[in-house]
Design an enzyme around this catalytic site. Structure first.
Site, short mmCIF file in Angstrom:
data_model
loop_
_atom_site.label_atom_id
_atom_site.label_comp_id
_atom_site.label_asym_id
_atom_site.label_seq_id
_atom_site.Cartn_x
_atom_site.Cartn_y
_atom_site.Cartn_z
N CYS A 1 -136.05 -47.22 15.30
CA CYS A 1 -136.05 -48.51 16.00
C CYS A 1 -135.90 -49.65 15.00
CB CYS A 1 -137.34 -48.67 16.81
SG CYS A 1 -137.43 -50.24 17.67
N CYS B 1 -138.03 -52.80 15.74
CA CYS B 1 -139.47 -52.63 15.47
C CYS B 1 -139.75 -52.64 13.96
CB CYS B 1 -140.00 -51.29 16.02
SG CYS B 1 -139.31 -50.78 17.58
N ASP B 2 -138.91 -51.96 13.19
CA ASP B 2 -139.25 -51.68 11.79
C ASP B 2 -138.36 -52.40 10.77
OD1 ASP B 2 -141.11 -49.93 12.82
OD2 ASP B 2 -139.79 -48.21 12.71
#
Ligand code: FAD
Ligand code: NAP
Length: 304
Positions: free
Chosen positions: A130, A133-134
């Site tokens: 992701c 997200c990261d």
């Protein structure tokens, strides 16, 4: 007794619940995480009509907010089983049991694993699925993206905004992604490509990922290159475990429906990415949800 329980509140489930509530049905959604589903995992959505550009989390909230006003009961829970009792269905979560006349399965899909040594060991230690997200953890680093579909290419463009470089490794010599996304990646100076090549192993130290071993599928040449992070986008698997005993899935777990979103069991419908179909998008999920809700309404009227 609900008229309808929708399992999953991604774009397909949200739309189904909204349309069913507008038909005055008693509706609940059961969602295990953040509403919006996979939309939450993408930074930029540019192909949802009405918005030139909108972030996935923002579109998720815009879709979800009206449910409350329409009287939909939004329940938090992980659905574990759906049982068919003929004229009613039982939906079980890990701690509760619900009765409903109809069910719409809108559970979408989850990222597929690459299945190479090191992937599991370094998951969350440099291996990610992701970018939104990261991605921020990998600022100014050399990153690898595995895959050649829409997700790999679109998320590479996103990662290139913050990374030093992004290398896309693809097992063939042409991308599967939409042309517009391909053009954008090819035009980006920070994005490089390695063609006809697969990942054989992900290596690292006690703390994090350090390098990746590649094999060229044509020449069989083995090489190793250093990366600060690896993003894997090699496709999706259906999330249909809660209905796997009902005989409504194909051999890969995708749920089979007709064009009205009906499964082979009366009163059980499926919508969105979890369905056996060829084009998985927000627009197609939303369309499925509307069609299913209309057919749920007919079913409830005819069976009351
Ligand atoms: P999902 O969005 O997957 O939602 C399913 C929901 O069900 C989830 O919220 C999940 O938590 C819930 N759920 C699953 N199992 C259970 C359970 N047992 N109990 C309770 N809840 C459960 N499409 C576009 O059109 N434009 C884009 O730009 C775009 N970008 C994308 C970028 C990425 C990285 C990815 C992976 C996909 C992208 N897509 C895009 C595709 C799009 O996100 C999907 O087609 C769409 O979200 C599918 O909607 P859905 O409602 O069927 O499933
Ligand atoms: P996908 O379309 O299934 O693409 C997966 C990619 O990974 C393919 O290029 C595939 O190679 C490759 N691959 C599969 N298994 C592999 C393996 N073991 N090793 C190496 N490579 C492997 O999946 P996706 O890109 O995640 O897209 C999923 C769905 O979401 C699609 O319907 C897509 O259209 C949609 N989506 C839409 C958008 C958008 O509209 N902007 C953005 C993201 C996703 P091959 O090409 O050789 O098969």
């Amino acid at each position: 007794m609900y008229d309808l329980i929708v399992i999953g509140a991604g774009p397909a489930g949200i739309t189904a619940a909204l349309y069913a509530a507008r038909s005055n049905l008693k509706v609940a959604t059961i969602e295990q995480g953040a509403p919006g589903g996979q939309m939450n995992n993408t930074a930029d959505i540019e192909n949802y009509p009405g918005f030139e550009l909108i972030s996935g989390p923002e579109l998720s909230m815009k879709m979800y907010e009206p449910l409350d006003k329409m009287g939909v009961e939004n329940i938090y829970g992980i659905v574990t089983t759906v049982e068919d009792k003929g004229d009613y269905k039982i939906v079980k979560t890990d701690d509760k049991t619900y009765e409903t006349k109809t069910v719409i399965v809108a559970t979408g899909s989850k990222h597929r694993l690459l299945g190479v040594p090191g992937e599991d060991t370094f998951s969350s230690r440099g291996v990610s699925y992701c970018a939104i997200c990261d991605g921020a953890f990998f600022r100014d680093q050399d990153l690898l993206v595995v895959g050649g579909g829409d997700s790999a290419v679109e998320e590479s463009v996103f990662l290139a905004r913050l990374a030093k470089s992004v290398t896309i490794v693809h097992r063939r010599d042409e991308l599967r992604a939409q042309k517009v996304l391909q053009d954008r990646a090819f035009a980006n100076d920070k994005i490089k490509f390695i063609w006809d090549t697969v990942v054989k192993e992900i290596k690292g130290d006690d703390v994090k990922v350090k390098s990746v071993v590649f094999e060229n599928v044509k020449t069989k040449e083995i090489t190793e290159q250093e990366f600060g992070g690896i993003f894997i986008y090699v496709g999706l698997d259906p999330v249909s475990n809660m209905v796997s005993d009902l005989g409504i899935t194909n051999e890969d777990g995708w749920i089979i429906t007709d064009e009205n979103m009906k499964t082979s069991i009366p009163g059980i419908f499926a919508v969105g990415d979890v369905r056996q179909k060829t084009f998985r998008q927000i627009t197609t999920s939303v369309a499925d949800g509307a069609v299913a809700a209309q057919n749920v309404y007919q079913y409830v009227i005819e069976n009351s």
